[in-house]
Design a protein around this motif. Structure first.
Motif, PDB file in Angstrom:
ATOM      1  N   ARG A   1       1.274  -1.014   0.147  1.00  0.00           N
ATOM      2  CA  ARG A   1      -0.065   0.032   0.305  1.00  0.00           C
ATOM      3  C   ARG A   1       0.869   1.443   0.522  1.00  0.00           C
ATOM      4  O   ARG A   1       2.027   1.363   0.649  1.00  0.00           O
ATOM      5  CB  ARG A   1      -1.375  -0.142   1.483  1.00  0.00           C
TER       6      ARG A   1
ATOM      7  N   ARG B   1      -2.070   7.525   1.344  1.00  0.00           N
ATOM      8  CA  ARG B   1      -2.270   6.688   2.981  1.00  0.00           C
ATOM      9  C   ARG B   1      -2.424   8.345   3.656  1.00  0.00           C
ATOM     10  O   ARG B   1      -3.571   7.994   4.122  1.00  0.00           O
ATOM     11  CB  ARG B   1      -2.174   5.662   3.710  1.00  0.00           C
TER      12      ARG B   1
ATOM     13  N   TYR C   1      -6.096  10.191   4.905  1.00  0.00           N
ATOM     14  CA  TYR C   1      -6.448   9.977   6.520  1.00  0.00           C
ATOM     15  C   TYR C   1      -6.302  11.440   6.829  1.00  0.00           C
ATOM     16  O   TYR C   1      -7.141  11.457   7.927  1.00  0.00           O
ATOM     17  CB  TYR C   1      -5.988   9.362   7.014  1.00  0.00           C
TER      18      TYR C   1
ATOM     19  N   HIS D   1     -11.321   8.307   2.835  1.00  0.00           N
ATOM     20  CA  HIS D   1     -11.227   6.627   2.901  1.00  0.00           C
ATOM     21  C   HIS D   1     -10.945   5.527   1.324  1.00  0.00           C
ATOM     22  O   HIS D   1      -9.958   5.047   2.081  1.00  0.00           O
ATOM     23  CB  HIS D   1     -12.339   6.023   3.771  1.00  0.00           C
TER      24      HIS D   1
ATOM     25  N   ARG E   1      -7.573   3.506   1.378  1.00  0.00           N
ATOM     26  CA  ARG E   1      -7.341   2.475   1.371  1.00  0.00           C
ATOM     27  C   ARG E   1      -7.270   1.192   0.326  1.00  0.00           C
ATOM     28  O   ARG E   1      -6.529   0.193  -0.027  1.00  0.00           O
ATOM     29  CB  ARG E   1      -9.006   1.623   1.558  1.00  0.00           C
TER      30      ARG E   1
ATOM     31  N   ARG F   1      -4.893  -0.983  -2.038  1.00  0.00           N
ATOM     32  CA  ARG F   1      -3.399  -1.844  -1.403  1.00  0.00           C
ATOM     33  C   ARG F   1      -3.835  -2.728  -2.728  1.00  0.00           C
ATOM     34  O   ARG F   1      -4.652  -2.994  -2.935  1.00  0.00           O
ATOM     35  CB  ARG F   1      -4.043  -2.312   0.106  1.00  0.00           C
TER      36      ARG F   1
END
Length: 150
Positions: A15, A20, A24, A65, A69, A71
């Motif tokens: 990921r 990320r 986030y 989100h 997420r 990955r």
């Protein structure tokens, strides 16, 4: 790309790190900002307005989100690509190749059915990390898949 990289032990998840963190981080800022704004609005604003502002912040956080997420997961059975709106599952014999062309936003994986799907979990902007992740996935494809040796 690095020379021959041994396949990593399974299961493994690749990921992005920066993506990320940004997704986030902004999601937290949006929710906190919406709550503060909902509480601090002057009296002409009603309770329903305040609730809608907080709900809007939550919706933006949910969209972030979906981006955070992303990955690529590899198990003994195959791989799973988790992109923002769709999850793709393939068994190892269906996986042919993975490529990351310099300048492309993410890696692309070729499958036996002719499909090529972007693997947003391997971000091209994270140069060294992305090259290592692609090399590890290539090694797994050589060992587990039916792709020809290079």
């Amino acid at each position: 790309m690095p020379e021959t990289v041994p396949p990593p032990p399974l299961p493994v998840v690749w990921r992005p790190k920066k993506g990320r963190l940004v997704a986030y981080g902004f999601a937290v800022v949006m929710v906190v900002g919406a709550i503060v704004l909902g509480v601090a609005l002057p009296p002409p604003w009603g309770v329903s307005d305040r609730i809608l502002i907080v709900m809007f912040g939550g919706m933006v956080a949910y969209i972030l989100h979906l981006l955070g997420r992303c990955r690529v997961e590899a198990t003994e059975q195959g791989i799973k690509l988790v992109n923002p709106l769709k999850i793709h599952r393939y068994e190892w014999p269906e996986v042919l190749d993975v490529t990351l062309i310099p300048g492309e936003p993410w890696a692309k994986i070729d499958f036996a059915d002719g499909a090529t799907i972007g693997a947003m979990g391997i971000q091209g902007s994270e140069h060294g990390l992305a090259e290592r992740q692609v090399a590890e996935l290539e090694a797994l494809i050589r060992v587990k898949g039916e792709a020809p040796d290079r």
